[in-house]
Each structure stands twice: as structure tokens, then as C-alpha cells.
Design a protein around this motif. Sequence first.
Motif, PDB file in Angstrom:
ATOM      1  N   MET A 140      18.317  17.905  10.927  1.00 58.25           N
ATOM      2  CA  MET A 140      18.222  16.682  11.731  1.00 58.25           C
ATOM      3  C   MET A 140      19.517  15.889  11.618  1.00 58.25           C
ATOM      4  SD  MET A 140      15.099  13.975  11.709  1.00 58.25           S
ATOM      5  CE  MET A 140      14.933  12.692  12.955  1.00 58.25           C
ATOM      6  N   ASP A 141      20.290  15.876  12.704  1.00 58.86           N
ATOM      7  CA  ASP A 141      21.553  15.158  12.752  1.00 58.86           C
ATOM      8  C   ASP A 141      21.384  13.953  13.673  1.00 58.86           C
ATOM      9  OD1 ASP A 141      24.206  14.491  12.449  1.00 58.86           O
ATOM     10  OD2 ASP A 141      24.908  15.858  14.009  1.00 58.86           O
ATOM     11  N   TYR A 153      17.879  22.223  19.485  1.00 59.23           N
ATOM     12  CA  TYR A 153      18.563  23.484  19.723  1.00 59.23           C
ATOM     13  C   TYR A 153      17.980  24.557  18.820  1.00 59.23           C
ATOM     14  CZ  TYR A 153      22.220  21.164  22.432  1.00 59.23           C
ATOM     15  OH  TYR A 153      22.905  20.468  23.391  1.00 59.23           O
ATOM     16  N   SER A 154      17.901  25.751  19.337  1.00 58.70           N
ATOM     17  CA  SER A 154      17.525  26.910  18.541  1.00 58.70           C
ATOM     18  C   SER A 154      18.811  27.545  18.032  1.00 58.70           C
ATOM     19  CB  SER A 154      16.745  27.914  19.387  1.00 58.70           C
ATOM     20  OG  SER A 154      16.524  29.107  18.651  1.00 58.70           O
ATOM     21  N   CYS A 155      18.862  27.839  16.749  1.00 58.49           N
ATOM     22  CA  CYS A 155      20.080  28.344  16.118  1.00 58.49           C
ATOM     23  C   CYS A 155      19.791  29.675  15.432  1.00 58.49           C
ATOM     24  CB  CYS A 155      20.600  27.359  15.080  1.00 58.49           C
ATOM     25  SG  CYS A 155      20.620  25.645  15.651  1.00 58.49           S
ATOM     26  N   ASP A 169      20.897  13.435  18.272  1.00 60.16           N
ATOM     27  CA  ASP A 169      20.982  12.364  19.267  1.00 60.16           C
ATOM     28  C   ASP A 169      22.402  12.270  19.823  1.00 60.16           C
ATOM     29  OD1 ASP A 169      22.256  11.416  17.037  1.00 60.16           O
ATOM     30  OD2 ASP A 169      21.381   9.408  17.107  1.00 60.16           O
ATOM     31  N   ASN A 170      23.283  13.168  19.385  1.00 57.75           N
ATOM     32  CA  ASN A 170      24.665  13.184  19.838  1.00 57.75           C
ATOM     33  C   ASN A 170      25.146  14.628  19.854  1.00 57.75           C
ATOM     34  OD1 ASN A 170      27.618  13.153  19.787  1.00 57.75           O
ATOM     35  ND2 ASN A 170      27.444  10.946  19.474  1.00 57.75           N
ATOM     36  N   VAL A 171      25.126  15.242  21.013  1.00 60.54           N
ATOM     37  CA  VAL A 171      25.447  16.666  21.124  1.00 60.54           C
ATOM     38  C   VAL A 171      26.894  16.943  20.716  1.00 60.54           C
ATOM     39  CG1 VAL A 171      25.621  18.609  22.708  1.00 60.54           C
ATOM     40  CG2 VAL A 171      23.722  17.003  22.915  1.00 60.54           C
ATOM     41  N   GLU A 172      27.805  16.049  21.087  1.00 58.96           N
ATOM     42  CA  GLU A 172      29.221  16.266  20.761  1.00 58.96           C
ATOM     43  C   GLU A 172      29.432  16.320  19.251  1.00 58.96           C
ATOM     44  OE1 GLU A 172      33.616  14.206  21.484  1.00 58.96           O
ATOM     45  OE2 GLU A 172      31.807  13.293  22.325  1.00 58.96           O
ATOM     46  N   ARG A 173      28.821  15.379  18.522  1.00 57.40           N
ATOM     47  CA  ARG A 173      28.969  15.356  17.071  1.00 57.40           C
ATOM     48  C   ARG A 173      28.322  16.581  16.428  1.00 57.40           C
ATOM     49  NH1 ARG A 173      25.865  11.192  15.953  1.00 57.40           N
ATOM     50  NH2 ARG A 173      24.109  12.539  15.462  1.00 57.40           N
ATOM     51  N   THR A 174      27.122  16.898  16.849  1.00 55.15           N
ATOM     52  CA  THR A 174      26.400  18.010  16.249  1.00 55.15           C
ATOM     53  C   THR A 174      27.045  19.348  16.572  1.00 55.15           C
ATOM     54  OG1 THR A 174      24.342  16.746  16.368  1.00 55.15           O
ATOM     55  CG2 THR A 174      24.141  19.117  16.063  1.00 55.15           C
ATOM     56  N   SER A 385      32.094  16.713  11.447  1.00 54.02           N
ATOM     57  CA  SER A 385      32.060  15.572  12.358  1.00 54.02           C
ATOM     58  C   SER A 385      32.965  14.435  11.930  1.00 54.02           C
ATOM     59  CB  SER A 385      30.622  15.053  12.482  1.00 54.02           C
ATOM     60  OG  SER A 385      30.116  14.697  11.212  1.00 54.02           O
ATOM     61  N   ALA A 386      33.656  14.577  10.799  1.00 55.07           N
ATOM     62  CA  ALA A 386      34.520  13.497  10.321  1.00 55.07           C
ATOM     63  C   ALA A 386      35.694  13.290  11.275  1.00 55.07           C
ATOM     64  CB  ALA A 386      35.034  13.822   8.915  1.00 55.07           C
TER      65      ALA A 386
END
Length: 546
Positions: A140-141, A153-155, A169-174, A385-386
Motif C-alpha cells: 500500500m503506497d 495493480y497486479s504485480c 493514490d499516485n501512479v507516478e510515484r508508485t 520515489s525520493a
Amino acid sequence: MREGEDAIPDLLSELQARGFKRSYHQGSAEYLELTGAFRTSEGPVQCRLEIDRTFRQPPRIFLTPVPDKLLPVAPHLGPNGQLCYAAKGTYVFDIYDPVRQTLALISRAEQVLDSLMKGEMREDLAEEFFAYWGECSCFMDVEGEETKPLQVYSCDYKSIKAKAFFLTDNVERTSKKLTVLGGEFEQLNACVFLISSQSNPRPSLESWPPQNLGQLLKWQRALDHRVPSKILKKIRSVSKRNVEACMLVISSPGFKYGFMVAMPTKQDRKFLRKRSMGNQHLYPLKILQVAIIRVDDKYLTERNLPAAPNLARLKITIIGCGTIGGYLAELAVKAGAGTIGGHLELIDPDRLGPNNLGRHRLGFGDLHQYKASALVSEIKRVMPSANISALSCDARDIELADPDLIIDATGDESLGYWIAGNYHRNKPILSVWIEGGGVAVRSLLNYSGSGACYRCLCDYNRDYAFRSVKEEIDDVFVGHGCEELYVPFPATVSLQAACLGMEAAMDWAGPNRLPTLRTKVISPEFTSGSDDCCPVKRKGCPACCN
């Protein structure tokens, strides 16, 4: 010492005195099984003991059957009636006295059971729930108050041969984190709902694990009677939509857990409605248990620093990505630098050479690469994500981007003078360096315009004040011909310098801002020359008194 089978006769004698009998059928050669009863304030409770014949593990205890008073859920009880009575690490099994130790653990189990029968310990050890829950993991991000729409997402991880979900809640970060993990990722056609509960979960002792929605609702009703209606309301809201699944995340007081409901097709929905009324047509829906594992930046930063200051949200510049700066940059990111709106900037004009490899954070694969940019790539594997950037140039050729803290990790005395002279008036400056051939490590924190700057300290040292050690430190260099000279010391010294600097940075971020000068003597041949303290500004310092 009585070992293994040698101690069994004595233990049997003691347990028989307590009313236990050896079972006629022994289920395993590894365990000695006995049956009997524990005495509680609510009356005797039948149980089965399984004693490890090697005495390497504490006794396993099963209630046979589980008393009605403890149904359908109870703390410290697994779904098969096994009693959890001693957390690992809370006892030391004495191999030299196995009989007495085993009897003591059994007595402890009897005390725990008595408390359960009296209705106590209802909220104990909620964390044990994940030993019984979770057919798969969901990372959970999610940042903030979890009010934004969530996507799942399925991984499929090829490297670890496992399948999991990612909730964000943020696809770009995740996506940055997913890229580092490797494997294939696919957004699911699924709805996600968060539901609050006032009760920590415990496994049901009647039917476990729940296989369908009906069984899950019955279990949830025993925990918090308000939750089942919330679950049904969410599922009904999407039951007519073209979604393949519905993920529900239960937020309990202690942690989050979840489950995935496979939604019926359009044809199945019509068929189910014909066969049943009300909500009952939803009860047969299959569920998948999901263990929710937080991987948001806030959690990763604060997990090891609960209620403590960290470097998140701050703008930090590290000048020098060498033997100190490389480790210091990684420690800074693990303390939150570059996360939750913060920024970490790394500055160094040099490339990584073979002579660096023995004590640098970077490795052979980074040879001849610019240290700053190579370090950014390496650290992004640690915290994808830093927000980190690199400048492969001399810090004297640029204007720093208004950082909250400047860290000088170059060990270059001349550059240290320049940094102090140009930024001491309005920026805190933390200098970290190694003295001699790893004799000592030091850090100096100069607040905006107050206290001694790095140049002040160097001048003090030349006058034999605030020195790291009492003895003289000889210059030691290695190199020959046209090879670059360098000071030899092991990577352990670099790590200790980085750690000392990070401790000072963390204190700067929090309320504890003393002392500003810190020293750790590494070499046993030297004695400390001064205590940690707060040197004052040196009168007439050319760097900070102009």
C-alpha cells in the motif's frame, strides 16, 4: 546436563503429578503428546500438550475442544485451538534445566488461559493476526488522508516468483518503486474501498479461513457488528458495474488488512438473483485474503524513528560524494531526505576511480562514472520515489538552490573555508571529515551566523584548542609516480564519519541542537583531545566575521 530423551522420564513424572497422561496414539516421533486439563477460575479446560523431545522449542498447547466462552474469536488462540502464551524473545529456554523450564512455560500457558476465560487480554497481540491471514500481499503506497481515488495493480515478480498487488493514490510515484522491483505490472479493473473498524482482528475459531463473503461477514460481525453492513453497502454499489473485483481494506486500530472479492459476471448476477433474495445472492462470492503491507514514504521513513524528528520535507544539499558523502547520502535518504515534498541535492565534480572502490558506497560497475549521478542512481534503488538530483560540478561554480541545510562532506579544508565564507550568514552548515589516516572523525554544525564556523575551528586547532586528539597527527599518503596521492584508511572509518554526521543532522532537525562539535577517536593509539562542545565564533575569522 540432561539432554533430550534423558530428561523425558523426569518430565513425565512431573506432568503426571499435575493430572496429565501420555496419549495412547503419538502423532509424531518428534513430539511427546499428553492430554489433561488446565485449571482456570471458570473450571477445567481440556488440552493436549506436544513436547519437543529435543527441547529446542517450547511446548505446543491445543485446547480440545475450544470452550464455548472463547468462540467465535479470542486473542492468543489460533483457528486450530492452539494457545499462544509466550512471545518469542520474552523467555530464554534453559537447555541445562529443560524439565523446570518446560514446567514453567506450561504454568505460564495456564495463567494466560485463565485470563482469557475471565474475558481479559481481549486486545493483546493483535499483530499475531497476520500469521493466520493473507493468501497474498498488497503493498500500500498511499500518502495523506487516503481520500483520493485508489488504483490497484497486479504485480508478477519474476525475481522472487511471487504475485502480489500494489495499491496507490499516485501512479507516478508508485511506478518508480515498481520499476525497481522488476516484473510485470497490470492495472486491475477493480474498485477499492476503505472501511474503518473499532476492533483489531482475530481469527475465528469456528470456520477459518473464510472462503466466501458470507463466512467473512459472519466473522466480521463477531468483531465489530457495524462492519458487515458497510461491506455489503460497498459491494452492492458496484455489483451492477462492469468490474472484475472489489478490494476492501479494513482499517483497524492497530493495522490494516484486506480482502479481494471476485465480482460475478453479468450472467452470473442474473442467475444469483433468481435463486435468492436480499443480500444473500452476494454471500457465495469467493474472497481472497490480502495482507496489507505499507510501503509509503512516510512509513518507510518513520518506521524506525517513531515520534522522532527526520529529514522529510526538507531541502538538503550534500557537497562531496566521496568516501563520506556516499554513505551519508544513503543514510540521509533512509532518514527521509528527498521524501514527502523534500529534496536532496548531491554535488561532486569527480568521477569514481579504482582507488575509491575499497571504501566507497559505489562499486565496480560505477567506475569512471560521475560520483554524484551514479550515487543518485544507486540510492534510487534504495528509495525509488525520493526526489534526488545530481550536479557533477564544483560547488564554487554554482549558486546553491536555497537549501535548509548544507552538508560539507568533502574533507577539503580549502573548500570548507569557501563554504563557510559564502553561506554562514543565512544557512546552517554541517561539516563532516576524517582526521589523519582514520585517527578520528569529526562533525561541526554552524547555525546561521552563530557559533564557530569550519575556518574558526581550523584556526583554533592550530593554536592547540578543540583538537581531536592530544597527540600530533602525521600526514600519511599512498601513491607513487604520477598516481594521485590519497590518505589510506578502511571503509569502517568512512561509515563512522557518516554516522556521526547523520546524528548531528538528526539533532539539527529536532529540538536537540547540542553539542555543535562532535569527535569520535577511532585509533586506539590516540587519546581524546577535547570533549564534545559548542565552540564560539573566533574573533577576526576571515570566513564568518566579515
